[in-house]
Design an enzyme around this catalytic site. Structure first.
Site, short mmCIF file in Angstrom:
data_model
loop_
_atom_site.label_atom_id
_atom_site.label_comp_id
_atom_site.label_asym_id
_atom_site.label_seq_id
_atom_site.Cartn_x
_atom_site.Cartn_y
_atom_site.Cartn_z
N ASN A 1 51.57 35.64 36.50
CA ASN A 1 52.55 36.16 35.54
C ASN A 1 53.74 35.20 35.51
OD1 ASN A 1 54.38 36.91 37.68
ND2 ASN A 1 53.01 38.64 38.07
N ILE B 1 36.81 34.50 43.26
CA ILE B 1 37.29 33.12 43.10
C ILE B 1 37.86 32.55 44.40
CG2 ILE B 1 39.67 33.65 42.35
CD1 ILE B 1 39.22 31.50 40.11
N VAL C 1 43.62 39.20 40.20
CA VAL C 1 43.21 37.94 40.82
C VAL C 1 44.41 37.23 41.46
CG1 VAL C 1 43.36 36.53 38.70
CG2 VAL C 1 41.72 35.94 40.49
N ASP C 2 45.58 37.39 40.88
CA ASP C 2 46.81 36.80 41.42
C ASP C 2 47.07 37.29 42.85
OD1 ASP C 2 49.19 35.40 41.41
OD2 ASP C 2 50.24 36.75 40.04
N SER D 1 43.80 36.70 31.38
CA SER D 1 44.26 37.74 30.43
C SER D 1 43.30 38.91 30.24
CB SER D 1 44.59 37.17 29.04
OG SER D 1 45.83 36.49 29.05
N THR D 2 42.10 38.87 30.85
CA THR D 2 41.11 39.91 30.52
C THR D 2 41.21 41.16 31.40
OG1 THR D 2 39.37 39.02 31.96
CG2 THR D 2 39.48 38.19 29.69
N GLY D 3 42.16 41.16 32.34
CA GLY D 3 42.34 42.34 33.19
C GLY D 3 43.48 43.19 32.67
N VAL D 4 44.56 43.24 33.44
CA VAL D 4 45.73 44.04 33.09
C VAL D 4 46.31 43.64 31.72
CG1 VAL D 4 48.10 44.56 33.83
CG2 VAL D 4 46.28 44.50 35.50
N TYR D 5 46.13 42.37 31.33
CA TYR D 5 46.69 41.90 30.04
C TYR D 5 45.81 42.25 28.84
CZ TYR D 5 50.49 39.30 32.35
OH TYR D 5 51.61 38.94 33.06
P1 ADP Z 1 45.59 39.25 33.69
O1 ADP Z 1 46.91 39.89 34.07
O2 ADP Z 1 45.75 37.82 33.21
O3 ADP Z 1 44.78 40.11 32.77
P2 ADP Z 1 43.99 40.11 36.01
O4 ADP Z 1 44.08 39.59 37.40
O5 ADP Z 1 44.39 41.53 35.77
O6 ADP Z 1 44.84 39.08 35.10
O7 ADP Z 1 42.52 39.93 35.49
C1 ADP Z 1 41.95 38.69 35.10
C2 ADP Z 1 40.47 38.68 35.44
O8 ADP Z 1 40.31 38.38 36.83
C3 ADP Z 1 39.74 40.00 35.20
O9 ADP Z 1 38.51 39.73 34.52
C4 ADP Z 1 39.47 40.52 36.62
O10 ADP Z 1 38.26 41.27 36.68
C5 ADP Z 1 39.31 39.22 37.37
N1 ADP Z 1 39.50 39.26 38.83
C6 ADP Z 1 40.19 40.13 39.59
N2 ADP Z 1 40.12 39.79 40.89
C7 ADP Z 1 39.35 38.66 40.96
C8 ADP Z 1 38.89 37.81 42.03
N3 ADP Z 1 39.21 38.04 43.29
N4 ADP Z 1 38.11 36.72 41.69
C9 ADP Z 1 37.80 36.47 40.42
N5 ADP Z 1 38.20 37.22 39.38
C10 ADP Z 1 38.97 38.31 39.65
#
Ligand code: ADP
Length: 176
Positions: free
Chosen positions: A27, A14, A36-37, A120-124
């Site tokens: 968060n 992104i 991604v944050d 929300s689809t990663g760590v959450y």
């Molecule tokens: P959350 O804590 O809301 O779950 P995460 O960052 O752990 O957020 O994950 C949210 C989504 O972002 C996941 O599907 C992850 O694969 C995706 N993600 C992680 N890094 C990037 C990036 N650099 N660009 C786009 N998507 C990303």
């Protein structure tokens, strides 16, 4: 352009997108984190953290906007997704709020292009297919009602996430 064509999938990172706003899965502190944050804060530089400090955090389902600093994107919309805990704690409604509130900010600021991470689809741990259905449903409802943003991009970081969006799209628009 038909409203269906105002929604697009992009597989990749992104932080590379030169759009009016990218949406960060932040968060509640808004002070950065992993996933991604972390990628967005690293690419945007220290000034993003400085602006975020003045925002006093963000509640689950709400959204706040900042500048994009060193990113190619003009703005970052920070939204806080729900942590999945089985589905009986209003997680779907809260994830829907994230999309609705982010799109409302983009509309109010007259932004043309917005790119969402899969909130929300990663760590959450929110289930990927269900999350994609919510993202597409809320975004389609929005673009069917408002002119801004003209284009909504769903950023899939991997092929699995992309497959969830494709499956969700077919469920929602079987003939599109
Ligand atoms: P959350 O804590 O809301 O779950 P995460 O960052 O752990 O957020 O994950 C949210 C989504 O972002 C996941 O599907 C992850 O694969 C995706 N993600 C992680 N890094 C990037 C990036 N650099 N660009 C786009 N998507 C990303």
């Amino acid at each position: 352009m038909s409203n269906e064509h105002r929604l697009l999938l992009f597989e990749g990172n992104i932080v590379t997108l030169a759009v009016d706003a990218i949406v960060n899965a932040a968060n509640k502190s808004l002070l950065g984190g992993g996933g991604v944050d972390g990628a967005i804060h690293r690419a945007a530089g220290r000034q993003l953290l400085d602006e975020c400090r003045d925002l006093n955090g963000c509640r689950v389902g709400q959204a706040k906007i900042t500048a994009g600093y060193k990113l190619p994107a003009k703005h970052v919309i920070h939204t806080v997704g729900p942590i999945w805990s089985g589905g009986n704690s209003k997680e779907p409604e809260k994830l829907g709020d994230c999309y609705r509130n982010s799109l409302a900010i983009a509309r109010d600021m007259g932004l043309k292009t917005i790119a969402f991470s899969a909130i929300s689809t990663g760590v959450y741990r929110f289930p990927g297919l269900k999350a994609a259905e919510i993202a597409l449903t809320e975004s389609f409802n929005h673009v069917s009602t408002y002119d801004h943003p003209a284009q909504v991009i769903f950023v899939c970081f991997d092929a699995k996430t992309r497959a969830y969006y494709e499956e969700a799209w077919t469920k929602i628009h079987p003939n599109a």
